[in-house]
Write an enzyme that holds these catalytic residues in place. Sequence first.
Site, PDB file in Angstrom:
ATOM      1  N   TRP A   9       0.829  -1.221   0.000  1.00 34.41           N
ATOM      2  CA  TRP A   9       0.000   0.000   0.000  1.00 34.41           C
ATOM      3  C   TRP A   9       0.859   1.265   0.000  1.00 34.41           C
ATOM      4  CZ3 TRP A   9      -4.597  -0.876   4.006  1.00 34.41           C
ATOM      5  CH2 TRP A   9      -5.456  -1.855   3.487  1.00 34.41           C
ATOM      6  N   LYS A  10       2.163   1.112   0.207  1.00 33.41           N
ATOM      7  CA  LYS A  10       3.075   2.272   0.277  1.00 33.41           C
ATOM      8  C   LYS A  10       2.511   3.286   1.283  1.00 33.41           C
ATOM      9  CE  LYS A  10       4.678   1.085  -4.299  1.00 33.41           C
ATOM     10  NZ  LYS A  10       5.241   1.480  -5.571  1.00 33.41           N
ATOM     11  N   GLU A  94      12.084   2.192  -3.795  1.00 37.92           N
ATOM     12  CA  GLU A  94      11.775   3.548  -3.295  1.00 37.92           C
ATOM     13  C   GLU A  94      12.593   3.862  -2.051  1.00 37.92           C
ATOM     14  OE1 GLU A  94       7.534   3.035  -3.223  1.00 37.92           O
ATOM     15  OE2 GLU A  94       7.513   3.057  -5.416  1.00 37.92           O
ATOM     16  N   GLY A 166       4.982   1.916 -11.039  1.00 35.61           N
ATOM     17  CA  GLY A 166       4.110   3.092 -11.116  1.00 35.61           C
ATOM     18  C   GLY A 166       4.112   3.787 -12.466  1.00 35.61           C
ATOM     19  N   SER A 206       3.689  -2.257 -12.078  1.00 38.43           N
ATOM     20  CA  SER A 206       2.525  -2.011 -12.949  1.00 38.43           C
ATOM     21  C   SER A 206       1.684  -3.262 -13.196  1.00 38.43           C
ATOM     22  CB  SER A 206       2.968  -1.376 -14.272  1.00 38.43           C
ATOM     23  OG  SER A 206       3.512  -0.086 -14.032  1.00 38.43           O
ATOM     24  N   GLY A 227       1.452  -2.793  -6.315  1.00 41.07           N
ATOM     25  CA  GLY A 227       1.421  -1.464  -5.694  1.00 41.07           C
ATOM     26  C   GLY A 227       0.072  -0.800  -5.944  1.00 41.07           C
ATOM     27  N   GLY A 228       0.040   0.122  -6.898  1.00 40.11           N
ATOM     28  CA  GLY A 228      -1.153   0.932  -7.184  1.00 40.11           C
ATOM     29  C   GLY A 228      -2.458   0.138  -7.241  1.00 40.11           C
TER      30      GLY A 228
HETATM   31  P1  13P Z   1       3.034  -0.448  -8.905  1.00 33.57           P
HETATM   32  O1  13P Z   1       2.221  -1.726  -8.931  1.00 33.57           O
HETATM   33  O2  13P Z   1       2.227   0.740  -8.509  1.00 33.57           O
HETATM   34  O3  13P Z   1       3.810  -0.273 -10.163  1.00 33.57           O
HETATM   35  O4  13P Z   1       4.112  -0.618  -7.725  1.00 33.57           O
HETATM   36  C1  13P Z   1       4.868  -1.765  -7.658  1.00 33.57           C
HETATM   37  C2  13P Z   1       5.600  -1.784  -6.358  1.00 33.57           C
HETATM   38  O5  13P Z   1       6.481  -0.967  -6.133  1.00 33.57           O
HETATM   39  C3  13P Z   1       5.210  -2.793  -5.379  1.00 33.57           C
HETATM   40  O6  13P Z   1       6.144  -2.900  -4.361  1.00 33.57           O
END
Ligand code: 13P
Length: 244
Positions: A9-10, A94, A166, A206, A227-228
Site C-alpha cells: 500500500w506504500k 523507493e 508506477g 505495474s 502497488g497501485g
Molecule cells: P506499482 O504496482 O504501482 O507499479 O508498484 C509496484 C511496487 O512498487 C510494489 O512494491
Amino acid sequence: MKKLIVANWKMNPKAAKEALALLEEVKKEIRGIKEAEIIICPPAIWLQNLKPSAAIKMGAQNCHWEVSGAFTGEISAAMAAGAGAEYVILGHSERRQFMGETDEIVNLKIKAALKAKLKIILCVGEKIGEEMSAVVESQMSASLAGLSVNQMKEVVIAYEPVWAIGTGKACSPDDALSVGLFIRKTLTKLYSRFLAEKTPVLYGGSVNGQNCEAYISQSRLDGLLVGGASLDAKEFGQIAKKIS
Ligand code: 13P
C-alpha cells in the site's frame, strides 16, 4: 505451492478509517479464495488496527536493523511482528532511491527481521539503462550475504524493475520469465539448485487485473507484488481470483 499475492500500500490510504474500509472491501473481494496466500502491507502505523485473518496475512514495508535505541522515527522488526506483521518488504527501490538504502543496510535488516521471526520479501531490480543481470546478481549476493540455507527458507525474492514501478510500463511476461530463471540461477550459485527451486520468486511493477495472469502462466513465477492496483479492492480481488 500456493501463489503469493502481496499488496504494497506504500504511504496510502490517507487515513486510518480508509485503511480499515479498504481491508474490509479486500476481504469481501477475496472471499472463497484458497489457492493463494494474500499478504497486505499497510503503513506501519496501522498494522495494529488491521487484523490478519485466515485469508489475509499482514506485512510491514520496512524495519530497522537494530533491536532498539536512539533511531528517531524508526521501528524495529520485533515491533512490526508484535503489531501483527508476519512478513516484511525489504530493499524496495523507493527506499533505496529516497532513503539511501544500500545492499549492506538491506542485509542487516534481513538478519534483524529473521531474528524477529519475520518472513522476508526482498526486492531487487534494475533502473532504466542498467543491465538487469549485473544489478540483480549484485543486489542478491550482497543482500543475502551470510544467510544460512535454513534462513533462506524464510526469504521470497521479488523482481521489481524500477522502470516498471508506477509507470504503467510492465515488464513483458517473456522478459519476466528470463529474469525468474536468472534469479534461480543466481540462487543456485549462492546456495543450491534445491533451494533455488524452493524459493518463491515474484514479479512487481505495474501489475493489474489485465496483465497479472501471464506472470504466472507464461513467466512461471510464484506470485505478484502489487502497488497501485492493490489500493482498489475490486482490481486487487480480480488479480487474486485470476491467479489462484
Ligand atoms: P506499482 O504496482 O504501482 O507499479 O508498484 C509496484 C511496487 O512498487 C510494489 O512494491
